[in-house]
Design a protein around this motif. Structure first.
Motif, PDB file in Angstrom:
ATOM      1  N   THR A 576       0.825  -1.217  -0.012  1.00 35.71           N
ATOM      2  CA  THR A 576       0.155  -0.156  -0.020  1.00 35.71           C
ATOM      3  C   THR A 576       0.840   1.234  -0.117  1.00 35.71           C
ATOM      4  O   THR A 576       0.698   2.104  -0.689  1.00 35.71           O
ATOM      5  N   LEU A 577       1.776   1.257   0.826  1.00 35.17           N
ATOM      6  CA  LEU A 577       2.606   2.615   1.280  1.00 35.17           C
ATOM      7  C   LEU A 577       3.532   2.775  -0.336  1.00 35.17           C
ATOM      8  O   LEU A 577       3.688   3.808  -0.817  1.00 35.17           O
ATOM      9  N   THR A 578       4.147   1.722  -0.848  1.00 32.48           N
ATOM     10  CA  THR A 578       4.864   1.784  -2.016  1.00 32.48           C
ATOM     11  C   THR A 578       4.082   2.201  -3.300  1.00 32.48           C
ATOM     12  O   THR A 578       4.539   3.099  -3.934  1.00 32.48           O
ATOM     13  N   VAL A 579       2.796   1.595  -3.689  1.00 32.01           N
ATOM     14  CA  VAL A 579       2.193   2.011  -4.627  1.00 32.01           C
ATOM     15  C   VAL A 579       1.669   3.394  -4.587  1.00 32.01           C
ATOM     16  O   VAL A 579       1.755   3.866  -5.414  1.00 32.01           O
ATOM     17  N   LEU A 580       1.098   3.834  -3.196  1.00 33.26           N
ATOM     18  CA  LEU A 580       0.648   5.022  -3.077  1.00 33.26           C
ATOM     19  C   LEU A 580       1.581   5.967  -3.427  1.00 33.26           C
ATOM     20  O   LEU A 580       1.370   7.138  -3.967  1.00 33.26           O
ATOM     21  N   ALA A 581       2.724   6.058  -2.908  1.00 36.68           N
ATOM     22  CA  ALA A 581       4.003   6.785  -3.051  1.00 36.68           C
ATOM     23  C   ALA A 581       4.325   6.728  -4.652  1.00 36.68           C
ATOM     24  O   ALA A 581       4.649   7.903  -5.013  1.00 36.68           O
ATOM     25  N   LEU A 582       4.437   5.790  -5.104  1.00 34.41           N
ATOM     26  CA  LEU A 582       4.719   5.874  -6.591  1.00 34.41           C
ATOM     27  C   LEU A 582       3.635   6.511  -7.414  1.00 34.41           C
ATOM     28  O   LEU A 582       4.008   7.224  -8.495  1.00 34.41           O
ATOM     29  N   LEU A 583       2.504   6.003  -7.322  1.00 32.81           N
ATOM     30  CA  LEU A 583       1.452   6.898  -7.688  1.00 32.81           C
ATOM     31  C   LEU A 583       1.283   8.294  -7.671  1.00 32.81           C
ATOM     32  O   LEU A 583       1.230   9.264  -8.724  1.00 32.81           O
ATOM     33  N   THR A 584       1.808   8.760  -6.601  1.00 34.39           N
ATOM     34  CA  THR A 584       1.767  10.042  -6.404  1.00 34.39           C
ATOM     35  C   THR A 584       2.792  10.896  -7.064  1.00 34.39           C
ATOM     36  O   THR A 584       2.708  11.916  -7.801  1.00 34.39           O
ATOM     37  N   ALA A 585       3.953  10.098  -7.171  1.00 31.84           N
ATOM     38  CA  ALA A 585       5.333  10.544  -7.748  1.00 31.84           C
ATOM     39  C   ALA A 585       4.953  10.730  -9.409  1.00 31.84           C
ATOM     40  O   ALA A 585       5.184  11.477 -10.059  1.00 31.84           O
ATOM     41  N   LEU A 586       4.309   9.425  -9.872  1.00 34.81           N
ATOM     42  CA  LEU A 586       3.933   9.329 -11.331  1.00 34.81           C
ATOM     43  C   LEU A 586       2.955  10.516 -11.671  1.00 34.81           C
ATOM     44  O   LEU A 586       3.379  11.232 -12.746  1.00 34.81           O
ATOM     45  N   PHE A 587       2.097  10.656 -11.085  1.00 33.68           N
ATOM     46  CA  PHE A 587       0.693  11.927 -11.530  1.00 33.68           C
ATOM     47  C   PHE A 587       1.448  13.119 -11.156  1.00 33.68           C
ATOM     48  O   PHE A 587       1.180  14.115 -12.008  1.00 33.68           O
ATOM     49  N   ALA A 588       2.394  13.318 -10.244  1.00 34.20           N
ATOM     50  CA  ALA A 588       2.918  14.621 -10.062  1.00 34.20           C
ATOM     51  C   ALA A 588       3.923  14.907 -11.189  1.00 34.20           C
ATOM     52  O   ALA A 588       3.868  16.101 -11.657  1.00 34.20           O
ATOM     53  N   GLY A 589       4.365  14.019 -11.960  1.00 32.61           N
ATOM     54  CA  GLY A 589       5.113  14.256 -13.108  1.00 32.61           C
ATOM     55  C   GLY A 589       4.435  14.726 -14.318  1.00 32.61           C
ATOM     56  O   GLY A 589       5.046  15.274 -15.167  1.00 32.61           O
ATOM     57  N   ALA A 590       2.970  14.385 -14.198  1.00 26.18           N
ATOM     58  CA  ALA A 590       2.391  14.803 -15.186  1.00 26.18           C
ATOM     59  C   ALA A 590       1.350  16.038 -15.068  1.00 26.18           C
ATOM     60  O   ALA A 590       0.103  16.194 -15.398  1.00 26.18           O
ATOM     61  N   ALA A 591       1.672  16.649 -13.940  1.00 24.61           N
ATOM     62  CA  ALA A 591       0.869  17.634 -13.271  1.00 24.61           C
ATOM     63  C   ALA A 591       0.236  18.928 -14.101  1.00 24.61           C
ATOM     64  O   ALA A 591      -0.370  19.641 -13.709  1.00 24.61           O
ATOM     65  N   ARG A 592       0.725  19.125 -15.286  1.00 27.85           N
ATOM     66  CA  ARG A 592       0.466  19.816 -16.066  1.00 27.85           C
ATOM     67  C   ARG A 592      -0.958  19.936 -16.588  1.00 27.85           C
ATOM     68  O   ARG A 592      -1.752  20.868 -17.004  1.00 27.85           O
ATOM     69  N   ARG A 593      -1.314  18.619 -16.431  1.00 30.94           N
ATOM     70  CA  ARG A 593      -2.869  18.231 -16.912  1.00 30.94           C
ATOM     71  C   ARG A 593      -3.675  18.635 -15.762  1.00 30.94           C
ATOM     72  O   ARG A 593      -3.293  17.964 -14.499  1.00 30.94           O
ATOM     73  N   PRO A 594      -5.046  19.016 -15.703  1.00 32.86           N
ATOM     74  CA  PRO A 594      -5.821  18.838 -14.688  1.00 32.86           C
ATOM     75  C   PRO A 594      -6.109  17.445 -14.044  1.00 32.86           C
ATOM     76  O   PRO A 594      -5.820  17.466 -12.650  1.00 32.86           O
ATOM     77  N   ALA A 595      -6.375  16.534 -14.499  1.00 29.74           N
ATOM     78  CA  ALA A 595      -6.610  15.314 -14.085  1.00 29.74           C
ATOM     79  C   ALA A 595      -5.217  14.681 -13.319  1.00 29.74           C
ATOM     80  O   ALA A 595      -5.824  14.076 -12.169  1.00 29.74           O
ATOM     81  N   PRO A 596      -4.337  14.529 -13.945  1.00 34.98           N
ATOM     82  CA  PRO A 596      -3.136  13.971 -13.005  1.00 34.98           C
ATOM     83  C   PRO A 596      -2.873  14.751 -12.095  1.00 34.98           C
ATOM     84  O   PRO A 596      -2.314  14.158 -11.079  1.00 34.98           O
ATOM     85  N   ALA A 597      -2.875  16.146 -12.071  1.00 37.64           N
ATOM     86  CA  ALA A 597      -2.482  16.850 -10.799  1.00 37.64           C
ATOM     87  C   ALA A 597      -3.541  16.550  -9.699  1.00 37.64           C
ATOM     88  O   ALA A 597      -3.018  16.259  -8.534  1.00 37.64           O
ATOM     89  N   ALA A 598      -4.826  16.508 -10.088  1.00 38.83           N
ATOM     90  CA  ALA A 598      -5.773  16.275  -8.905  1.00 38.83           C
ATOM     91  C   ALA A 598      -5.630  14.885  -8.450  1.00 38.83           C
ATOM     92  O   ALA A 598      -5.710  14.439  -7.093  1.00 38.83           O
ATOM     93  N   ALA A 599      -5.366  13.851  -9.281  1.00 41.13           N
ATOM     94  CA  ALA A 599      -5.093  12.495  -8.719  1.00 41.13           C
ATOM     95  C   ALA A 599      -3.846  12.632  -7.854  1.00 41.13           C
ATOM     96  O   ALA A 599      -3.702  11.523  -7.003  1.00 41.13           O
ATOM     97  N   SER A 600      -2.692  13.099  -8.522  1.00 41.34           N
ATOM     98  CA  SER A 600      -1.372  13.294  -7.613  1.00 41.34           C
ATOM     99  C   SER A 600      -1.819  13.661  -6.044  1.00 41.34           C
ATOM    100  O   SER A 600      -1.512  12.958  -5.067  1.00 41.34           O
TER     101      SER A 600
END
Length: 859
Positions: A576-600
């Motif tokens: 859980t911790l590993t996946v949530l941390a990776l997902l936060t980082a992955l979507f933060a890398g595409a935070a120029r878009r609205p949906a990835p930023a909100a998902a991060s």
């Protein structure tokens, strides 16, 4: 008369009467004028109505004798046809009665002589009738002759061929009758005068001009127009008789279901050939109906034989039948002129080819390969269409058949995709209960795995490849983008179901979904450029406009995959911790878009909650970790613009609400969380475009103070209201300094009301004296300040509160005085007051106007 008298009286007066008398005379004269005018108008209306009324109708003329004749209800041709049809039916009934009843009274020679002579006479009779132009009579007689030939065949079987099998004899007799009727109809059509030719009016022929047909004639030119030759009944009757010989022969020969089905399909092919060769008319209608009826029986039978085939041999025979039906449909498609009809027959032909070839492959392979086998045949059909030289309508129909097969194959995989995508939701109710054995157990926590799903990834990859290859052949950019999105969705579905299908280890399944999410996010950032390369076009082609495929398709797929991955990771704490941390980082890398930023930010909130739970923190302490997400959102909002900024701020606010919800059970911690949320909102309000957030910050600070006071057990109303009043008055003073024309109600009304009204309500229910005394002093001070600075809000609010507070203090004494006075004193005092007010009413109005003017001059 009275009118004339009145007028004469007025004219004869030598002096003016008194005003009252003169007024009476004038009124009388006007009444007379009105009455006369009403009479004249009524007479005029009657005259107008008389002139406009129609003249009296003249007496109808006596009908002529020919006009009184009854009108016929049926035309002569209809009467003729009814009589001929009735006569033919009666003769056929008589012949049947003769054959079935009176047949035994004659010998063999007599029987043959009677039937032969009667049949020959009836079949020969249409010849002179046609030469005389009596076509309808000839049709009726010919129908009687055809019926007699059927009776002859029946009689022959009952006398001479009694030992022959009835089904076999019926097949031979039907074939013989079909041939005899066809020859009979053709022979009558070849007779001189059997056909008619319509001739146009004589005149000069139209000269041939460019763009006109050579055979076109002018209205006066002579041009033969062929009409129906011979009789119309024998050839359609021959076609109807030709429908049964092969089927009856197959039944008589015990050919089994394969033989009967083959006979039906061959009959359908014969009818199709006839329908395509003859012109429009009864023959074509009969052949078309026969072809569709035979095909409607033969094709389902062949399909059932293919589906229930017990081995390769039976499947091959069923496939041969389906291919025969496909050849008939394809031949018809190539000859049909209408594109829709041709495309429909080609579609049917393509489906039959796939069904037949796929049935053979299914008999050779295990059941799990049934859908891939048919899909392979459908894809091969598409390749054959591109390689062959066929009419455009036929190509479209065959391509549609291939597309239908691929769509059905994809539809078959939907249950597997649904289980792989929605199955992990079962871990939400049993988080951290232990990692499953493999990826299939992870997605089937609460749902079963669909049977025969081992080849689902192969089907999805194959269809995705076909769609991706077809993208390059699509000229329209919009449709090319949609096809590319479909290919991407199919490939994503294959990647989603592959770990569970192969029963990979649980960690490998998590890694596969993580890599899929990363790839989709990478495509989200670079999707326009990728589309341009795949379509071999520039991203902003001047002819087609900008590329229509943006980040939406890969973004939606990335969000779905990440949600499934996050739910899968709930099986164990480290995952859980590993996946949530990776997902936060992955979507933060595409935070120029609205949906990835909100998902991060959303995954960061989940990570904070999971971290607090793993550390054993209480819910209210975990809220402090969650507050890091709104703070990060406030910082990120300064670096993005547009819809992305809105998405970030909304998600940050939602994370703040989550933190408040976690701390709601602990008042001191809730006060701290509210204060920190207010600080974040105040920091956001520094930006020029987010000044309105300052109101939210003030509200949060006030709520934090109230919660803290409640946790301390403070019950004084002023402790809750003064923290609101003081900042509000300061803001109002600043507003008045910046805008001297601002009303005192706008600047100070809300702040003063926030304290005075609750304090007044508390003072009325307070039995002690300090609160009313302090409230009265404060109200008196406000009243004096309002009068000194000529401000309406402090003056009126302070005066009203002071009066009500004084009334509260004097209320006990007023009650005592009221009890001491006699009962007649209050009414007497009220009456004296009303008399005093009435006597000085005008002066009181002046005083009220003066007070209103004074207040109107205040701010």
């Amino acid at each position: 008369m009275s009118y004339d008298v009145t007028a004469t009286t007025l004219r004869g007066m030598t002096y003016l009467p008194p005003p009252a008398e003169e007024l009476r005379l004038l009124d009388a004269e006007l009444r007379q004028l009105d009455a006369r005018r009403a009479q004249l108008l009524a007479r005029r209306a009657w005259l107008v109505a008389t002139l406009r009324s129609p003249a009296p109708a003249q007496a109808p003329a006596a009908p002529r004798p020919e006009a009184m004749a009854p009108r016929p209800e049926a035309t002569a041709p209809r009467v003729q046809n009814v009589l001929l049809l009735l006569g033919g039916v009666l003769l056929i009934i008589a012949a049947m009665a003769f054959t079935l009843v009176s047949w035994g009274h004659l010998g063999i020679a007599g029987r043959g002589l009677v039937l032969g002579a009667l049949t020959l006479a009836v079949l020969t009779a249409p010849v002179p009738l046609l030469r005389r132009g009596l076509r309808s009579t000839a049709e009726s007689v010919a129908g009687l002759g055809l019926a007699l030939t059927v009776l002859d065949a029946y009689a022959l079987h009952e006398t001479v061929c009694t030992r022959v099998d009835g089904t076999a004899y019926a097949a031979v007799a039907a074939a013989a009758l079909a041939g005899l009727w066809a020859a009979y109809g053709a022979g009558l059509g070849a007779l001189p005068g059997s056909g008619r030719t319509r001739t146009a009016q004589p005149g000069a022929a139209r000269p041939t001009r460019p763009g006109t047909r050579p055979d076109a004639v002018e209205p006066g030119a002579t041009k033969p127009v062929p009409d129906a030759a011979g009789l119309r009944l024998p050839l359609p009757a021959a076609l109807i008789a030709a429908q049964v010989p092969l089927v009856l022969w197959a039944i008589a020969a015990s050919a089994g279901p394969y033989g009967v089905t083959a006979a039906l399909l061959v009959t359908a092919g014969f009818d199709t050939g006839v329908a395509l060769r003859v012109t429009a008319g009864p023959k074509r209608v009969a052949a078309t109906v026969g072809a569709y009826v035979a095909g409607a029986w033969g094709v389902p039978a062949a399909g059932w034989l293919s589906w229930t085939a017990a081995g390769p041999s039976a499947a091959a025979r069923a496939a041969a039948l389906l291919l025969l039906a496909a050849a008939i449909a394809l031949g018809a498609a190539r000859r049909l002129p209408h594109p829709v009809s041709a495309g429909g027959h080609a579609l049917a032909a393509g489906l039959l080819v796939v069904a037949g070839s796929g049935g053979v492959l299914r008999s050779l392979l295990p059941d799990v390969w049934t859908v891939p086998a048919h899909l392979a045949c459908g894809i091969a059909l598409l390749g054959a269409v591109k390689a062959g030289r066929l009419p455009e309508a036929v190509r479209r129909g065959l391509a549609a058949a291939s597309g239908a097969v691929q769509a059905l194959a994809v539809l078959w995989t939907l249950p597997v995709v649904a289980v792989a995508l929605l199955g992990p939701a079962g871990w939400a109710g049993r988080a951290w209960s232990g990692a499953p054995a493999d990826a299939r157990d992870a997605v089937t926590a609460d749902v079963p795995w669909p049977p025969l799903a081992a080849t689902a990834p192969l089907v999805l990859v194959a269809v995705a490849t076909v769609v991706a290859v077809a993208v390059r052949t699509i000229s329209d950019t919009t449709w090319g983008a949609r096809a590319l999105g479909g290919a991407l969705t199919l490939a994503w579905s294959a990647a989603l179901v592959l770990p569970a299908t192969l029963e990979l280890p649980y960690s490998v399944g998590l890694l596969a979904e993580g890599l899929t999410t990363a790839g989709l996010l990478l495509l989200t950032v670079h999707s326009p450029t990728t589309l341009a390369r795949l379509l071999r076009r520039a991203p902003t082609d001047s002819a087609t406009g900008p590329a229509p495929l943006t980040h939406h398709t890969p973004t939606v797929l990335a969000l779905l995959t990440s949600a499934s991955l996050a739910l899968l990771s709930l099986a164990s704490e480290p995952a859980t911790l590993t996946v949530l941390a990776l997902l936060t980082a992955l979507f933060a890398g595409a935070a120029r878009r609205p949906a990835p930023a909100a998902a991060s930010l959303a995954y960061a909130t989940a990570l904070a909650c999971a971290t607090g739970a793993l550390l054993g923190r209480q819910r209210e302490h975990t809220a402090l970790l969650v507050l890091a997400v709104p703070a990060a959102a406030a910082l990120l909002a300064t670096r993005v613009t547009g819809a992305t900024r809105t998405a970030v701020e909304v998600t940050g606010a939602a994370a703040g609400l989550v933190a408040v919800g976690l701390a709601v059970t602990d008042a001191p911690m809730l006060a701290l969380v509210l204060a920190l949320c207010g600080a974040i909102a105040a920091g956001t309000a520094i930006r020029a475009d987010r000044r309105a957030t300052g109101y939210a910050a003030a509200a949060l600070f006030v709520l934090a103070g109230w919660v803290r006071l409640a946790s301390w057990g403070v019950g004084a109303t002023e402790a809750y209201t003064l923290p609101v009043t003081v900042p509000a008055l300061i803001v109002g003073a600043l507003r008045r300094r910046r805008d001297p024309l601002a009303s005192s109600w706008t600047a100070y009304g809300a702040g003063l009301t926030a304290t005075l009204v609750p304090s007044l309500a508390a003072a009325w229910s307070d039995p002690h004296w300090p609160r009313p005394l302090l409230l009265g002093a404060a109200a008196l001070l406000l009243t004096l300040l309002g009068a000194r600075h000529r401000l309406r809000a402090p003056l009126l609010l302070g005066g009203a509160v002071l009066a009500l507070d004084a009334l509260h203090e004097l209320a006990p004494y007023l009650v005592q005085v009221t009890d001491a006075l006699p009962r007649w004193v209050p009414p007497a005092l009220a009456g004296l007051l009303l008399l005093a007010v009435g006597a000085t009413y005008e002066q009181r109005l002046k005083d009220v106007r003066r007070v209103r003017e004074v207040l109107g001059k205040m701010y």
